[in-house]
Write an enzyme that holds these catalytic residues in place. Structure first.
Site, PDB file in Angstrom:
ATOM      1  CB  SER A  15      -0.926   0.006   1.219  1.00 31.04           C
ATOM      2  OG  SER A  15      -1.668   1.221   1.249  1.00 31.04           O
ATOM      3  CB  SER A  17      -2.693   4.404   2.055  1.00 29.03           C
ATOM      4  OG  SER A  17      -3.612   4.158   1.008  1.00 29.03           O
ATOM      5  CE  LYS A  67     -11.993  -0.725  -0.636  1.00 29.45           C
ATOM      6  NZ  LYS A  67     -12.105  -0.121  -1.979  1.00 29.45           N
ATOM      7  CG  ASP A 103     -12.905   3.280  -3.025  1.00 30.36           C
ATOM      8  OD1 ASP A 103     -11.792   3.767  -2.774  1.00 30.36           O
ATOM      9  OD2 ASP A 103     -13.246   2.146  -2.644  1.00 30.36           O
ATOM     10  N   GLY A 131     -17.820  -6.139  -8.464  1.00 29.50           N
ATOM     11  CA  GLY A 131     -17.480  -6.195  -7.050  1.00 29.50           C
ATOM     12  C   GLY A 131     -17.646  -4.849  -6.375  1.00 29.50           C
ATOM     13  CG  ASN A 152     -19.160  -9.567 -13.417  1.00 26.65           C
ATOM     14  OD1 ASN A 152     -18.001  -9.210 -13.232  1.00 26.65           O
ATOM     15  ND2 ASN A 152     -19.697 -10.583 -12.779  1.00 26.65           N
ATOM     16  NE  ARG A 153     -14.563 -14.133 -17.293  1.00 31.62           N
ATOM     17  CZ  ARG A 153     -13.262 -14.358 -17.154  1.00 31.62           C
ATOM     18  NH1 ARG A 153     -12.834 -15.385 -16.443  1.00 31.62           N
ATOM     19  NH2 ARG A 153     -12.393 -13.544 -17.719  1.00 31.62           N
ATOM     20  NE  ARG A 157     -20.147 -10.896  -7.821  1.00 35.64           N
ATOM     21  CZ  ARG A 157     -18.926 -10.494  -7.469  1.00 35.64           C
ATOM     22  NH1 ARG A 157     -17.866 -10.972  -8.079  1.00 35.64           N
ATOM     23  NH2 ARG A 157     -18.767  -9.589  -6.521  1.00 35.64           N
TER      24      ARG A 157
END
Length: 265
Positions: A15, A17, A67, A103, A131, A152-153, A157
């Site tokens: 990261s 951050s 998350k 985000d 996601g 999406n595959r 979803r």
């Protein structure tokens, strides 16, 4: 008393951050630190949150795979975090936990910085993936007025995301007409770059490597591109404000991050 904040995820050693936030902390002259935390599992993350509740932390940025758990751990959550079904920011105050998602704000900031000529209102944008990152992107782009489609595959979803956020499921050929294509997958997407419109903009949420195969293919065709580092810095700014109560000082954190990545500024 030193104010402690940080980022939690697994793996976390990669990261950037801490580098970004520590540069701002130093420039602002704060008695504070920003650390990387790598809980082993959900129980470890729960213990970290408990430490925050007890006053040991001012707050946490949260990355994969915690998350969704961050949202459920909170006493209150912003509308954006609830819409995304995940949180990348927890703030601890008086024994309570407040969740938010920055985000989407980071995504829009990255687009404004690296694709300033891109108009979103009323224009088609396709998000690859379904996601948590895709949810944040969909929510932000919809709020900006874009006609958002999710590809999406696993169709189920994409259908669930579209139903939750009020966007559409995109067909396999939908990228050809898109003004913006956002890769929210952790791998290179399987799309035909040659079929995209000549003024399309490509964005990849990944910043390791900085120039992903997806972005490299777009640049080879002369398309506009937006990298994941711009989004990382973009989401860090509102996080810093929430954690430390002031605007990030004018430090070239992107340059510092590029150096850490071994990239040329």
């Amino acid at each position: 008393m030193t104010v402690i904040a940080g980022v939690a995820g697994r793996p976390i050693t990669h990261s950037l951050s801490p580098l970004i936030h520590r540069a701002w902390i130093a420039a602002a002259g704060l008695d504070a630190d920003y650390r990387a935390f790598g809980p082993e599992d959900a129980a470890g993350f729960e213990a970290l949150v408990a430490g925050g509740r007890a006053g040991g932390l001012r707050g946490l940025n949260v990355t994969a795979p915690f998350k969704a758990q961050a949202l459920t751990a909170a006493d209150e959550a912003s509308a954006t975090a609830r819409l995304c079904g995940a949180a990348n920011l927890l703030v601890f105050e008086g024994g309570r936990v407040r969740a938010d998602s920055t985000d989407g704000e980071g995504l829009l900031a990255a687009l404004a910085e690296q694709a300033p000529g891109l108009a979103l209102n009323g224009r088609p944008a396709v998000i690859l993936g379904a996601g948590g990152a895709a949810r944040a992107a969909a929510a932000a782009l919809k709020a900006a007025g874009a006609d958002v489609g999710v590809l999406n595959r696993t169709p189920a979803r994409a259908e669930a995301l579209a139903a939750d956020l009020g966007v559409r499921v995109a067909g396999p050929d939908s990228t050809a007409a898109a003004a913006l294509v956002v890769n929210a997958l952790s791998v290179a997407p399987e799309i035909d770059i040659g079929a995209l419109r000549s003024d399309a903009v490509l964005m990849d949420m990944t910043y390791r490597p900085l120039t992903t195969p997806f972005l490299a293919a777009g640049r080879a065709r002369g398309l506009g591109t937006v990298d994941g580092l711009a989004m990382l810095v973009g989401q860090a700014r509102p996080s810093f404000r929430a954690l430390f109560g002031l605007e990030p000082p004018p430090v070239d954190v992107r340059g510092l991050a590029l150096e850490a990545l071994g990239e040329r500024p």
